[in-house]
Write a protein that holds these residues in place. Structure first.
Motif, PDB file in Angstrom:
ATOM      1  N   GLY A  53      29.154  30.385   8.203  1.00 38.31           N
ATOM      2  CA  GLY A  53      29.482  29.142   8.606  1.00 38.31           C
ATOM      3  C   GLY A  53      29.187  28.159   7.352  1.00 38.31           C
ATOM      4  N   ILE A  54      27.910  28.189   6.595  1.00 34.22           N
ATOM      5  CA  ILE A  54      27.662  27.402   5.465  1.00 34.22           C
ATOM      6  C   ILE A  54      28.647  27.460   4.528  1.00 34.22           C
ATOM      7  CG2 ILE A  54      25.836  26.897   3.752  1.00 34.22           C
ATOM      8  CD1 ILE A  54      23.896  27.778   5.798  1.00 34.22           C
ATOM      9  N   VAL A  55      29.056  28.674   4.179  1.00 35.14           N
ATOM     10  CA  VAL A  55      30.095  28.991   3.021  1.00 35.14           C
ATOM     11  C   VAL A  55      31.437  28.554   3.595  1.00 35.14           C
ATOM     12  CG1 VAL A  55      31.269  31.082   1.810  1.00 35.14           C
ATOM     13  CG2 VAL A  55      28.868  31.072   2.196  1.00 35.14           C
ATOM     14  N   ALA A  56      31.904  28.578   4.812  1.00 35.70           N
ATOM     15  CA  ALA A  56      33.001  28.054   5.367  1.00 35.70           C
ATOM     16  C   ALA A  56      33.231  26.436   5.096  1.00 35.70           C
ATOM     17  CB  ALA A  56      33.286  28.575   6.698  1.00 35.70           C
ATOM     18  N   LEU A  57      32.199  25.882   5.486  1.00 34.99           N
ATOM     19  CA  LEU A  57      32.075  24.447   5.408  1.00 34.99           C
ATOM     20  C   LEU A  57      32.589  23.893   3.696  1.00 34.99           C
ATOM     21  CD1 LEU A  57      28.662  23.544   7.290  1.00 34.99           C
ATOM     22  CD2 LEU A  57      31.367  22.651   7.722  1.00 34.99           C
ATOM     23  N   VAL A  58      32.246  24.508   2.822  1.00 31.26           N
ATOM     24  CA  VAL A  58      32.629  24.434   1.346  1.00 31.26           C
ATOM     25  C   VAL A  58      33.811  25.248   1.022  1.00 31.26           C
ATOM     26  CG1 VAL A  58      31.738  24.724  -0.972  1.00 31.26           C
ATOM     27  CG2 VAL A  58      29.976  24.156   1.084  1.00 31.26           C
ATOM     28  N   ALA A  59      33.845  26.406   1.243  1.00 29.15           N
ATOM     29  CA  ALA A  59      35.009  27.319   0.722  1.00 29.15           C
ATOM     30  C   ALA A  59      36.284  26.883   1.408  1.00 29.15           C
ATOM     31  CB  ALA A  59      34.627  28.571   0.825  1.00 29.15           C
ATOM     32  N   ILE A  60      36.473  26.671   2.843  1.00 26.60           N
ATOM     33  CA  ILE A  60      37.878  26.584   3.401  1.00 26.60           C
ATOM     34  C   ILE A  60      38.487  25.205   2.758  1.00 26.60           C
ATOM     35  CG2 ILE A  60      39.144  25.991   5.345  1.00 26.60           C
ATOM     36  CD1 ILE A  60      37.678  28.207   6.702  1.00 26.60           C
ATOM     37  N   LEU A  84      51.088  43.261   9.201  1.00 24.57           N
ATOM     38  CA  LEU A  84      51.515  41.921   9.246  1.00 24.57           C
ATOM     39  C   LEU A  84      51.208  41.276   8.124  1.00 24.57           C
ATOM     40  CD1 LEU A  84      50.118  41.511  13.098  1.00 24.57           C
ATOM     41  CD2 LEU A  84      52.303  42.093  12.147  1.00 24.57           C
ATOM     42  N   ALA A  85      51.898  40.146   7.829  1.00 24.49           N
ATOM     43  CA  ALA A  85      51.465  39.151   6.902  1.00 24.49           C
ATOM     44  C   ALA A  85      50.150  38.485   7.171  1.00 24.49           C
ATOM     45  CB  ALA A  85      52.757  38.058   6.870  1.00 24.49           C
ATOM     46  N   PRO A  86      49.563  38.531   5.933  1.00 28.98           N
ATOM     47  CA  PRO A  86      48.127  37.689   6.323  1.00 28.98           C
ATOM     48  C   PRO A  86      48.294  36.468   6.879  1.00 28.98           C
ATOM     49  CG  PRO A  86      48.501  38.175   4.086  1.00 28.98           C
ATOM     50  CD  PRO A  86      49.715  38.431   4.666  1.00 28.98           C
ATOM     51  N   VAL A  87      47.180  36.067   7.607  1.00 31.74           N
ATOM     52  CA  VAL A  87      47.033  34.839   8.538  1.00 31.74           C
ATOM     53  C   VAL A  87      45.846  34.030   7.907  1.00 31.74           C
ATOM     54  CG1 VAL A  87      46.699  33.654  10.731  1.00 31.74           C
ATOM     55  CG2 VAL A  87      48.370  35.674  10.610  1.00 31.74           C
ATOM     56  N   VAL A  88      46.355  32.972   7.524  1.00 35.27           N
ATOM     57  CA  VAL A  88      44.925  32.005   6.835  1.00 35.27           C
ATOM     58  C   VAL A  88      44.731  30.705   7.571  1.00 35.27           C
ATOM     59  CG1 VAL A  88      44.161  30.955   4.837  1.00 35.27           C
ATOM     60  CG2 VAL A  88      45.574  33.071   4.657  1.00 35.27           C
ATOM     61  N   LEU A  89      43.378  30.611   8.123  1.00 27.16           N
ATOM     62  CA  LEU A  89      43.063  29.301   8.670  1.00 27.16           C
ATOM     63  C   LEU A  89      42.522  28.319   7.562  1.00 27.16           C
ATOM     64  CD1 LEU A  89      40.699  30.968  11.501  1.00 27.16           C
ATOM     65  CD2 LEU A  89      43.201  30.128  11.715  1.00 27.16           C
ATOM     66  N   SER A  90      43.614  27.288   7.327  1.00 27.51           N
ATOM     67  CA  SER A  90      43.361  26.449   6.162  1.00 27.51           C
ATOM     68  C   SER A  90      43.056  25.269   6.634  1.00 27.51           C
ATOM     69  CB  SER A  90      44.315  26.694   5.070  1.00 27.51           C
ATOM     70  OG  SER A  90      45.614  26.283   5.683  1.00 27.51           O
ATOM     71  N   GLY A  91      42.601  24.326   5.616  1.00 29.73           N
ATOM     72  CA  GLY A  91      42.610  22.778   6.009  1.00 29.73           C
ATOM     73  C   GLY A  91      41.460  22.593   6.826  1.00 29.73           C
ATOM     74  N   THR A  92      41.403  21.331   7.474  1.00 28.59           N
ATOM     75  CA  THR A  92      40.575  20.983   8.350  1.00 28.59           C
ATOM     76  C   THR A  92      40.755  21.516   9.831  1.00 28.59           C
ATOM     77  OG1 THR A  92      40.627  18.538   7.320  1.00 28.59           O
ATOM     78  CG2 THR A  92      39.728  18.874   9.557  1.00 28.59           C
ATOM     79  N   GLY A 134      35.835  37.222   3.948  1.00 27.63           N
ATOM     80  CA  GLY A 134      37.145  36.986   4.780  1.00 27.63           C
ATOM     81  C   GLY A 134      37.012  35.643   5.607  1.00 27.63           C
ATOM     82  N   ILE A 135      35.980  35.948   6.639  1.00 26.68           N
ATOM     83  CA  ILE A 135      35.855  34.577   7.775  1.00 26.68           C
ATOM     84  C   ILE A 135      35.560  33.656   6.842  1.00 26.68           C
ATOM     85  CG2 ILE A 135      34.563  33.934   9.638  1.00 26.68           C
ATOM     86  CD1 ILE A 135      34.211  36.649  10.473  1.00 26.68           C
ATOM     87  N   SER A 136      34.538  33.576   5.914  1.00 24.14           N
ATOM     88  CA  SER A 136      34.166  32.405   5.390  1.00 24.14           C
ATOM     89  C   SER A 136      35.302  31.539   4.526  1.00 24.14           C
ATOM     90  CB  SER A 136      32.876  32.252   4.662  1.00 24.14           C
ATOM     91  OG  SER A 136      33.220  33.442   3.439  1.00 24.14           O
ATOM     92  N   THR A 137      36.226  32.233   4.187  1.00 22.28           N
ATOM     93  CA  THR A 137      37.628  31.664   3.402  1.00 22.28           C
ATOM     94  C   THR A 137      38.759  31.589   4.286  1.00 22.28           C
ATOM     95  OG1 THR A 137      38.392  33.922   2.525  1.00 22.28           O
ATOM     96  CG2 THR A 137      36.645  32.446   1.208  1.00 22.28           C
TER      97      THR A 137
END
Length: 376
Positions: free
Chosen positions: A85-92, A172-180, A341-344
């Motif tokens: 979660g800490i990494v996701a807060l910065v990385a995404i 399947l094509a990659p699915v990315v959770l991006s942005g806010t 993977g999850i954190s990005t």
């Protein structure tokens, strides 16, 4: 000589040893920085930090999963979720702002990826170490880790050699959770998993000890540093496969028949030094950092050979190979797929988590039949 006279010598010996260890680590980082560039020296330093944090603060992946499966102890897994979660807060947000400059650990979901994650979960419980855990165990002198590591590398090389055959089975094509919104979904999913763990947990394991708070923060900061300096998230599997591929080329193997190893970027890395490969450097650092902690603590590596039957050692070899092979098909191990993977923001990280955990349940139950005594 009296006891009072002898005592300063006893105290001074560990101090001198530890000073020498710090000096050796600093010299290695400087040597890489001078020979390959400051960026690569920094990556080795980050790798050493990972090794020190993982071994010194006892932060891992395979062990906490095992504790959850056997005893419903959740603190170790909660620490993993906290670090992610800490990494996701910065990385995404950073990946969204630096699109094309930084890359995430984004990969597709497919039959090979799902099956690979499941097999990896089984195998990592056989050797009691994931990708980073195997590096740490080998670095600290653990005989099981030392035996599993080279076969992990060979398996990673072989899995990459056959990768495109496996992905052609359906992907399947990659699915990315991006942005806010992507960050919000990622944090909500992490929180949901944490809530479930707290509900099912043994009461005594619901609170994170100070060690795990510190470990989660340290690993997260190092992972963010890795993303910024390397331009890509923390990973393990590629570097190990590259080492085996270099060994294959050195003995005359022709890799032109592999779409993976003959690709321009990978063919280029085969001809370059491992000290200019970002994943290799952090892998080397993890091994070295774990070794530094082991020697710092007791003055030597933990190389006592466990008394295991022959079938157990054979199982370690097979599991080591399967860990490498399956993690390549799954686009990463606990580090490259689950953590990074999850954190990005990659959906495949969540799919990997589910399948690998199911595999871990099987692996935990399989250990006694293989002659491997149960361990926490």
């Amino acid at each position: 000589m009296s006891f009072a006279q002898a005592q300063p010598t006893v105290e001074k010996t560990p101090y001198l040893r530890r000073t020498a260890l710090v000096g050796l680590a600093a010299a290695l980082v400087m040597a890489v920085a001078v020979a390959a560039g400051v960026r690569f020296g920094m990556l080795l330093l980050i790798g050493l930090g990972f090794g020190i944090a993982l071994e010194g603060l006892r932060f891992g992946f395979a062990g906490p999963w095992r504790a959850l499966i056997l005893r419903r102890e959740v603190a170790g897994v909660l620490a993993q979720l906290l670090a992610i979660g800490i990494v996701a807060l910065v990385a995404i947000p950073l990946l969204s702002a630096q699109d094309g400059v930084l890359i995430g650990a984004h990969a597709p979901v497919g039959w090979a990826m799902l099956g690979g994650a499941f097999v990896f979960g089984i195998a990592m419980q056989v050797v009691l170490g994931c990708g980073s855990g195997t590096l740490v165990n080998a670095g600290s002198g653990n005989p099981v880790g030392l035996l599993a590591l080279p076969f992990f590398a060979i398996g990673s090389f072989a899995g990459a050699f056959h990768l495109f055959w496996w992905t052609d089975l359906g992907t399947l094509a990659p699915v990315v959770l991006s942005g806010t919104s992507g960050l919000g979904v990622t944090l909500a999913l992490l929180a949901a998993v944490a809530v479930v763990l707290l509900i099912i947990a043994e009461p005594g394991s619901r609170r994170l000890p100070g060690r795990l708070w510190l470990a989660a923060i340290a690993v997260a900061v190092l992972a963010i540093g890795n993303l910024v300096v390397a331009g890509q998230p923390w990973g393990v599997v590629y570097g190990l496969g590259l080492w085996a591929a270099k060994g294959a080329v050195a003995v005359g193997a022709d890799l032109s028949g592999s779409g993976f190893w003959s690709a321009d970027a990978n063919a280029l890395r085969l001809g370059e030094s491992i000290f200019t490969d970002v994943t290799s450097l952090t892998n080397i650092g993890i091994i070295g950092g774990a070794g530094l902690v082991a020697v710092w603590r007791v003055g030597g590596l933990s190389a006592q050979l466990p008394r295991l039957p022959a079938r157990a050692w054979i199982a370690v070899i097979v599991a080591g190979f399967l860990m490498g092979y399956s993690s390549r098909l799954a686009f990463g191990c606990n580090v490259g797929a689950f953590f990074s993977g999850i954190s990005t923001g990659s959906l495949h990280g969540w799919a990997w988590f589910v399948m690998a955990f199911l595999g871990a349940v099987v692996g935990v139950r399989l250990r006694p039949a293989l002659g491997l005594e149960a361990r926490s």
